[in-house]
Design a protein around this motif. Structure first.
Motif, PDB file in Angstrom:
ATOM      1  N   ASN A   1      -5.631   4.466  -9.955  1.00 23.27           N
ATOM      2  CA  ASN A   1      -6.886   5.196 -10.084  1.00 23.27           C
ATOM      3  C   ASN A   1      -7.512   5.519  -8.737  1.00 23.27           C
ATOM      4  O   ASN A   1      -8.165   6.565  -8.579  1.00 23.27           O
ATOM      5  N   GLY A   2      -7.325   4.636  -7.770  1.00 25.02           N
ATOM      6  CA  GLY A   2      -7.871   4.911  -6.447  1.00 25.02           C
ATOM      7  C   GLY A   2      -7.291   6.175  -5.841  1.00 25.02           C
ATOM      8  O   GLY A   2      -8.013   7.042  -5.321  1.00 25.02           O
ATOM      9  N   TRP A   3      -5.963   6.304  -5.922  1.00 30.18           N
ATOM     10  CA  TRP A   3      -5.327   7.498  -5.387  1.00 30.18           C
ATOM     11  C   TRP A   3      -5.601   8.719  -6.234  1.00 30.18           C
ATOM     12  O   TRP A   3      -5.798   9.835  -5.721  1.00 30.18           O
TER      13      TRP A   3
ATOM     14  N   SER B   1      -5.703  -0.070 -11.449  1.00 31.52           N
ATOM     15  CA  SER B   1      -6.698   0.098 -10.395  1.00 31.52           C
ATOM     16  C   SER B   1      -6.110   0.774  -9.162  1.00 31.52           C
ATOM     17  O   SER B   1      -6.733   1.656  -8.566  1.00 31.52           O
ATOM     18  N   ALA B   2      -4.892   0.363  -8.779  1.00 30.83           N
ATOM     19  CA  ALA B   2      -4.252   0.961  -7.607  1.00 30.83           C
ATOM     20  C   ALA B   2      -4.008   2.448  -7.824  1.00 30.83           C
ATOM     21  O   ALA B   2      -4.238   3.270  -6.925  1.00 30.83           O
TER      22      ALA B   2
ATOM     23  N   ASP C   1     -10.263  14.785  -6.609  1.00 38.94           N
ATOM     24  CA  ASP C   1     -11.448  15.285  -5.906  1.00 38.94           C
ATOM     25  C   ASP C   1     -11.052  16.367  -4.905  1.00 38.94           C
ATOM     26  O   ASP C   1     -11.749  17.378  -4.763  1.00 38.94           O
TER      27      ASP C   1
ATOM     28  N   SER D   1       0.862  -1.180   0.000  1.00 39.19           N
ATOM     29  CA  SER D   1       0.000   0.000   0.000  1.00 39.19           C
ATOM     30  C   SER D   1       0.889   1.217   0.000  1.00 39.19           C
ATOM     31  O   SER D   1       2.028   1.180   0.448  1.00 39.19           O
TER      32      SER D   1
ATOM     33  N   ARG E   1      -5.810   9.730 -15.805  1.00 35.27           N
ATOM     34  CA  ARG E   1      -5.898   8.277 -15.582  1.00 35.27           C
ATOM     35  C   ARG E   1      -5.215   7.510 -16.712  1.00 35.27           C
ATOM     36  O   ARG E   1      -4.593   6.465 -16.482  1.00 35.27           O
TER      37      ARG E   1
ATOM     38  N   THR F   1      -0.217  11.532  -0.459  1.00 30.50           N
ATOM     39  CA  THR F   1      -0.411  10.083  -0.331  1.00 30.50           C
ATOM     40  C   THR F   1      -0.128   9.571   1.072  1.00 30.50           C
ATOM     41  O   THR F   1      -0.509   8.453   1.390  1.00 30.50           O
TER      42      THR F   1
ATOM     43  N   GLN G   1      -8.242   9.408  -7.910  1.00 32.44           N
ATOM     44  CA  GLN G   1      -9.586   9.909  -7.619  1.00 32.44           C
ATOM     45  C   GLN G   1      -9.580  10.765  -6.360  1.00 32.44           C
ATOM     46  O   GLN G   1     -10.177  11.856  -6.329  1.00 32.44           O
ATOM     47  N   THR G   2      -8.906  10.302  -5.318  1.00 27.13           N
ATOM     48  CA  THR G   2      -8.841  11.050  -4.063  1.00 27.13           C
ATOM     49  C   THR G   2      -8.135  12.387  -4.249  1.00 27.13           C
ATOM     50  O   THR G   2      -8.591  13.430  -3.764  1.00 27.13           O
TER      51      THR G   2
END
Length: 348
Positions: A328-330, A325-326, A336, A188, A263, A346, A332-333
């Motif tokens: 894109n998660g960050w 996927s990993a 936003d 992570s 992305r 991070t 997005q945060t």
């Protein structure tokens, strides 16, 4: 500067830079030689469902560049620092070559003390992702090093402690965590950054204890605080020459129009099985305004944003979908948060 296609990124074997170093108070040009980059240890998935078939690391694609050149690039450093971090500082360059090579605007990343290995690893990732230089990441024109004189004064080390030890401090015991050896189940961003931060703090503590011990046992002498001194009588400077990119993503405005492009550039890196890891607002910069931007081989258009800073990156045997996927998660945060008017890091 000449128009036309940019000179190949491997055309230069040496670099002469002015404005970076002084010897005995006099500013002098410094000649650096191109040096071999250094890969970091990979991230390996222990579960087959996360990994490529066979669990092997993908092989680096064959280079499309011509044979390495033997040219020397002449530049001068502009003293306004564009950015700085754990590994080094970034400065703009003025190209002084009378040969007028076709080059983009350039910057130089100067390694901080004891961070040459980190910068060498970053250079390796630029080489690894050669096919998307100028597409999704900055163009890289080489990793260069030079031995510098003990009485040298270096602009970027001006605030460094002249008496600190240059030797690397090993803070890893046999049972201590190693972020380079993480497997997928425990991987992570929080774990990586926490462990890097803990090591840096421990290194600083050990070095301070060494300085305090010397201060108690050695009569103090007056020293120029910006002198580069090394008890082995050898000090090395490392730099990375990169294409200059644009501004960071704006804050406090709608970003829906740029989110797909950001992305996509991380998806591009996933094709090389590269985890950027250092996914941060300041590491995503606008693509340069040049007619030599390259169409993305994966998405069929020119990206408006590029990524920098790969000293923490890792190559892995993970599936492209998992890497995408990993990231894109960050993303997005982070995106936003920028829309709402604040920066998410991070490690927050």
């Amino acid at each position: 500067m000449q128009a036309g296609p940019f000179i190949p990124s491997n055309a230069f074997s040496s670099l002469i830079i002015g404005g970076l170093i002084k010897i005995n108070g006099v500013q002098v040009p410094l000649t650096l030689s191109k040096t071999i980059s250094k890969p970091g240890k990979p991230l390996l998935a222990s579960a087959e469902c996360f990994a490529n078939p066979g669990g092997l690391l993908p092989v680096r694609p064959p280079s499309k560049l011509p044979p390495p050149g033997n040219l020397c690039l002449h530049v001068s450093l502009k003293p306004e620092r564009l950015g700085y971090g754990r590994v080094g500082s970034v400065y703009p360059l003025r190209i002084d070559d009378t040969n007028q090579y076709a080059l983009p605007a350039l910057v130089i990343k100067v390694a901080a003390r004891r961070r040459s290995d980190d910068l060498a690893r970053e250079a390796w990732f630029y080489e690894e992702m050669e096919d998307i230089q100028g597409v999704a990441i900055a163009r890289c024109y080489g990793f260069f090093t030079a031995e510098i004189e003990p009485n040298s004064e270096l602009l970027d080390w001006a605030e460094a402690d002249a008496d600190c030890d240059e030797e690397e401090v090993d803070v890893r015991g046999e049972d201590s965590p190693n972020s380079e050896d993480l497997v997928m189940e425990e991987f992570s961003w929080e774990v990586v950054f926490k462990r890097e931060e803990e090591r840096d703090k421990l290194r600083d503590k050990i070095r301070q204890e060494r300085r305090d011990k010397r201060a108690r046992t050695i009569k103090p002498t007056r020293a120029d605080p910006v002198s580069v001194r090394n008890r082995s009588d050898k000090t090395f400077l490392s730099v990375l020459v990169l294409e200059r990119l644009g501004d960071v993503i704006p804050i406090g405005v709608p970003l829906e129009a740029l989110k797909p492009d950001v992305r996509e550039i991380y998806s591009d890196m996933g094709h090389f099985r590269v985890h950027h890891i250092d996914i941060r607002w300041r590491n995503i910069l606008a693509a340069p305004a040049t007619d030599q931007s390259i169409f993305c081989p994966y998405h069929g258009h020119k990206h408006q944003w590029h990524v920098v800073d790969f000293d923490l990156s890792r190559k892995s045997n993970h599936l492209h979908s998992g890497i995408e996927s990993a990231a894109n998660g960050w993303l997005q945060t982070i995106l936003d948060g920028l829309e709402e008017g604040y920066v998410v890091e991070t490690w927050d």
